[in-house]
Design a protein around this motif. Structure first.
Motif, PDB file in Angstrom:
ATOM      1  N   VAL A 127      48.206  39.759  40.980  1.00  0.00           N
ATOM      2  CA  VAL A 127      47.300  38.609  41.075  1.00  0.00           C
ATOM      3  C   VAL A 127      45.904  39.088  41.454  1.00  0.00           C
ATOM      4  O   VAL A 127      44.908  38.679  40.843  1.00  0.00           O
ATOM      5  CB  VAL A 127      47.829  37.569  42.094  1.00  0.00           C
ATOM      6  CG1 VAL A 127      46.780  36.517  42.405  1.00  0.00           C
ATOM      7  CG2 VAL A 127      49.092  36.906  41.588  1.00  0.00           C
ATOM      8  N   LEU A 128      45.810  39.974  42.442  1.00  0.00           N
ATOM      9  CA  LEU A 128      44.507  40.511  42.843  1.00  0.00           C
ATOM     10  C   LEU A 128      43.833  41.256  41.695  1.00  0.00           C
ATOM     11  O   LEU A 128      42.616  41.113  41.486  1.00  0.00           O
ATOM     12  CB  LEU A 128      44.666  41.441  44.043  1.00  0.00           C
ATOM     13  CG  LEU A 128      44.765  40.779  45.410  1.00  0.00           C
ATOM     14  CD1 LEU A 128      45.136  41.794  46.476  1.00  0.00           C
ATOM     15  CD2 LEU A 128      43.471  40.082  45.766  1.00  0.00           C
ATOM     16  N   ASP A 129      44.600  42.039  40.950  1.00  0.00           N
ATOM     17  CA  ASP A 129      44.034  42.785  39.825  1.00  0.00           C
ATOM     18  C   ASP A 129      43.481  41.857  38.749  1.00  0.00           C
ATOM     19  O   ASP A 129      42.363  42.055  38.256  1.00  0.00           O
ATOM     20  CB  ASP A 129      45.097  43.714  39.214  1.00  0.00           C
ATOM     21  CG  ASP A 129      45.462  44.849  40.144  1.00  0.00           C
ATOM     22  OD1 ASP A 129      44.704  45.130  41.104  1.00  0.00           O
ATOM     23  OD2 ASP A 129      46.555  45.449  39.928  1.00  0.00           O
ATOM     24  N   LYS A 130      44.248  40.834  38.405  1.00  0.00           N
ATOM     25  CA  LYS A 130      43.793  39.910  37.350  1.00  0.00           C
ATOM     26  C   LYS A 130      42.611  39.070  37.801  1.00  0.00           C
ATOM     27  O   LYS A 130      41.695  38.813  37.030  1.00  0.00           O
ATOM     28  CB  LYS A 130      44.957  39.032  36.886  1.00  0.00           C
ATOM     29  CG  LYS A 130      45.979  39.840  36.108  1.00  0.00           C
ATOM     30  CD  LYS A 130      46.981  38.959  35.437  1.00  0.00           C
ATOM     31  CE  LYS A 130      47.947  39.836  34.639  1.00  0.00           C
ATOM     32  NZ  LYS A 130      48.825  39.060  33.792  1.00  0.00           N
ATOM     33  N   LEU A 131      42.614  38.630  39.041  1.00  0.00           N
ATOM     34  CA  LEU A 131      41.461  37.873  39.564  1.00  0.00           C
ATOM     35  C   LEU A 131      40.231  38.770  39.627  1.00  0.00           C
ATOM     36  O   LEU A 131      39.128  38.358  39.262  1.00  0.00           O
ATOM     37  CB  LEU A 131      41.773  37.308  40.954  1.00  0.00           C
ATOM     38  CG  LEU A 131      42.784  36.179  41.046  1.00  0.00           C
ATOM     39  CD1 LEU A 131      43.069  35.820  42.490  1.00  0.00           C
ATOM     40  CD2 LEU A 131      42.343  34.963  40.269  1.00  0.00           C
TER      41      LEU A 131
END
Length: 160
Positions: free
Chosen positions: A149-153
């Motif tokens: 999630v952090l990577d995609k955001l």
């Protein structure tokens, strides 16, 4: 025989009326004030307790992995923007511009739709957990881990 009515002077009547009104209003005002302050205090305590409810969430910041294999994203929504974008990932919240007005839950619907697109999951996997009438929201995503999630955001911050 003359009848003499006990007439009071106008100043004496005004003085008595002012004494009664002052005592009435001061007693009602003081009795209601502590109750209102108490409600605010209780509300503030409950909000503080809700924010500090998960010690794990406070240490990890804006994106928190929950124990039930979901990820909670703390969002600072900015409705009424020209287009949807992620403005930044802070220590406490993820800033997201939403191209919808904050009327009748329109911005919430667009937020969920936008996050599902950014994260690459179905709309049913993204839900608004808290803050339906606030700019500070908590969105829960199922089917992903915290790091993805952090990577995609993070990849969408520069593209916005």
């Amino acid at each position: 025989m003359s009848i003499v009515s006990p007439m009071k002077s106008a100043s004496e009547i005004c003085q008595r009326v002012s004494i009664y009104s002052v005592s009435y209003f001061s007693s009602t005002a003081t009795s209601k004030m502590p109750a209102k302050k108490q409600k605010k205090t209780e509300k503030g305590m409950s909000l503080a307790a809700a924010d500090t409810g998960t010690s794990k969430g406070d240490s990890e910041g804006a994106v928190v992995a929950n124990s039930n294999s979901t990820v909670a994203i703390k969002v600072l929504a900015k409705p009424g923007a020209k287009f949807n974008s992620i403005t930044g990932i802070g220590e406490e919240r993820v800033g997201i511009q939403i191209a919808a007005p904050p009327v009748d839950g329109e911005a919430n619907t667009v937020l969920v739709k936008y996050l599902s697109k950014v994260l690459g999951v179905r709309k049913t996997d993204v839900s608004l957990d808290k803050g339906s009438r606030s700019r500070q929201k908590v969105v829960v995503v199922s089917g992903m881990d915290r790091q993805s999630v952090l990577d995609k955001l993070g990849s969408q911050v520069d593209n916005g």
